[in-house]
Design an enzyme around this catalytic site. Sequence first.
Site, PDB file in Angstrom:
ATOM      1  N   ASP A 333      42.288  29.700  35.655  1.00 16.01           N
ATOM      2  CA  ASP A 333      41.599  30.786  34.945  1.00 16.01           C
ATOM      3  C   ASP A 333      42.591  31.918  34.687  1.00 16.01           C
ATOM      4  O   ASP A 333      42.738  32.793  35.496  1.00 16.01           O
ATOM      5  CB  ASP A 333      40.407  31.275  35.773  1.00 16.01           C
ATOM      6  CG  ASP A 333      39.546  32.253  35.017  1.00 16.01           C
ATOM      7  OD1 ASP A 333      39.700  32.375  33.786  1.00 16.01           O
ATOM      8  OD2 ASP A 333      38.709  32.927  35.658  1.00 16.01           O
ATOM      9  N   GLU A 367      40.284  39.664  29.498  1.00 16.01           N
ATOM     10  CA  GLU A 367      38.973  38.997  29.492  1.00 16.01           C
ATOM     11  C   GLU A 367      38.214  39.328  30.761  1.00 16.01           C
ATOM     12  O   GLU A 367      37.002  39.463  30.753  1.00 16.01           O
ATOM     13  CB  GLU A 367      39.160  37.479  29.382  1.00 16.01           C
ATOM     14  CG  GLU A 367      37.850  36.713  29.138  1.00 16.01           C
ATOM     15  CD  GLU A 367      37.071  36.351  30.394  1.00 16.01           C
ATOM     16  OE1 GLU A 367      35.876  36.036  30.287  1.00 16.01           O
ATOM     17  OE2 GLU A 367      37.645  36.380  31.497  1.00 16.01           O
ATOM     18  N   ASP A 395      38.499  28.208  28.288  1.00 11.09           N
ATOM     19  CA  ASP A 395      38.406  29.117  29.441  1.00 11.09           C
ATOM     20  C   ASP A 395      37.449  28.548  30.494  1.00 11.09           C
ATOM     21  O   ASP A 395      36.646  29.272  31.059  1.00 11.09           O
ATOM     22  CB  ASP A 395      37.955  30.512  28.980  1.00 11.09           C
ATOM     23  CG  ASP A 395      37.988  31.517  30.123  1.00 11.09           C
ATOM     24  OD1 ASP A 395      38.663  31.244  31.140  1.00 11.09           O
ATOM     25  OD2 ASP A 395      37.325  32.566  30.016  1.00 11.09           O
ATOM     26  N   HIS A 467      38.529  32.534  40.689  1.00 10.31           N
ATOM     27  CA  HIS A 467      38.615  33.928  41.161  1.00 10.31           C
ATOM     28  C   HIS A 467      38.951  34.034  42.652  1.00 10.31           C
ATOM     29  O   HIS A 467      38.591  35.001  43.304  1.00 10.31           O
ATOM     30  CB  HIS A 467      37.318  34.698  40.877  1.00 10.31           C
ATOM     31  CG  HIS A 467      37.030  34.874  39.418  1.00 10.31           C
ATOM     32  ND1 HIS A 467      36.001  35.678  38.945  1.00 10.31           N
ATOM     33  CD2 HIS A 467      37.632  34.375  38.308  1.00 10.31           C
ATOM     34  CE1 HIS A 467      35.991  35.647  37.626  1.00 10.31           C
ATOM     35  NE2 HIS A 467      36.961  34.857  37.210  1.00 10.31           N
TER      36      HIS A 467
HETATM   37 ZN    ZN Z   1      38.604  33.015  32.432  1.00  9.37          ZN
END
Ligand code: ZN
Length: 504
Positions: A333, A367, A395, A467
């Site tokens: 990501d 983003e 994405d 994340h």
């Molecule tokens: Zn992303």
Amino acid sequence: MRSDTLTPDMTKACSSLNSLLAPLCALILLTLTHAQNQQPKPSADPFGAAPHASQAQQENFPPQLLDELAAIKTAALGDDYAYRQVAHLTENIGPRPSGSPQAKAAADYVAAELRKLGLEVQLEEVKVPHWVRGAETAELVEFSGQAAGTSQKVVLTALGGSTATPAEGIIADVVVVNNFDELKALGRDKVAGKIVLFNELFDKQKSAAGMAFMAYGEAVRYRGAGAKAAADLGAAASLVRSVGDSDFRLPHTGWSAPAGIPAGAVTAEDAELIAHLSREGRVRMHLTLTPQKLPDAVGYNVIGDLKGSEHPEQVVVVSGHLDSWDLGTGAIDDGAGVVVAMQAAEVLQKLHLRPRRTLRVIAWMDEETGGSGSQTYSKDHASEFPNHVAAIESDAGAAHPLGFDLKMTPEAADLLQPVAGVLQSLGATVLQSSAYPPGADIAAMSESGVPALGIMQDGRTYFHYHHTAADTLDKIVPGELRENAAAMAVMGYALACMKNPLPR
Ligand SMILES: [Zn+2]
């Protein structure tokens, strides 16, 4: 699509809510829908009918173009360009949060690499938020059955945009809720001055069954809007159960709407611990989060054009976002999305194939923390959108591509069937219409009528690492990244070379 309650990530999630439905069902539906559109009438048995291209499909994809698309696919599958690029972005440059020196270095690097490919490159200046992580620790200092002189460590991370506690932290009671209704039912009396923990589960069964983005969409609202809801009732701080499905006691960061109180994410394991202890009695936590919000900084969208031979003014966007969260190195990501877009241009140059329309590679900035990159592009290029023939964003990771989510008219989607035919040997044949723009950075274009596509990846492991500190290069399987590059290159070239621009 952005608001205080609908984050860029939620846009992405919504867009893909159904993106990973059982591929077989989707194929059956496509087969049936496609069969119904054909002239003359197809066989009564769609499962026995041989594939048959409509006249419009044949006109748009003559044999020579289909041969070129097949050559592009083969070349992309034998090319490690994207992997070498993502290795540099993640291992040499590192995490690329908005406003960071790494984000700037990554923009310069991608611009230089696209120039090496012979593209016309511009760096588009974007004003970005600049938030930096500080100390982040927590421990339970009072709970049922506590042995004298002990505390229980809680593993957590600050959410993007979180405000800080004092340097020495705060100590407060924890109140656990499972959803917004429970928070509301508690009311200000029972929430004010306390640390609220939203213990919304991430539905692992959905993600294991290929519906990870639906599971994400259901849970992520608490990360986005929880802190604000807690602050409105006077909470001292807000925590969410991490939005992810890992079993490794890893906290998942992400964007949280500005709430004026410290906001963090505890691991799923720690959420379970706190919920368990709070059922038995009072739980008090010592919480220290010391991030800083610095003045806005300058970032860059990188825009590289491979000019069209016949219609240079008509543009097909292939893209991913260059910024990442700071805990890992932004491999899945979304370093992966950027590099498969870069490889689309690289393969065409290697094969000396010049598209009829301009193929525009975009590495988007910001983003993750507000989308200022896509907002700036929409403002600067709005007058060109009637000539933006289509936009693709990748994405959703680097895993095996199943096909594309499409936000376009059914007629436009049907015209793309020959591309699915070219990608059949990869398995990337699903063309699934989406009610939402399939990518946060192309949402504004999509809403202004530009046909939009998102690569639909196998998302079963994406939210193990999304994340977290574990979003690192080793999570990318080189062969799967090449498949994504092939899907991006084939679809990008198809859109840039089919006879007519996709209908709107
Ligand atoms: Zn992303």
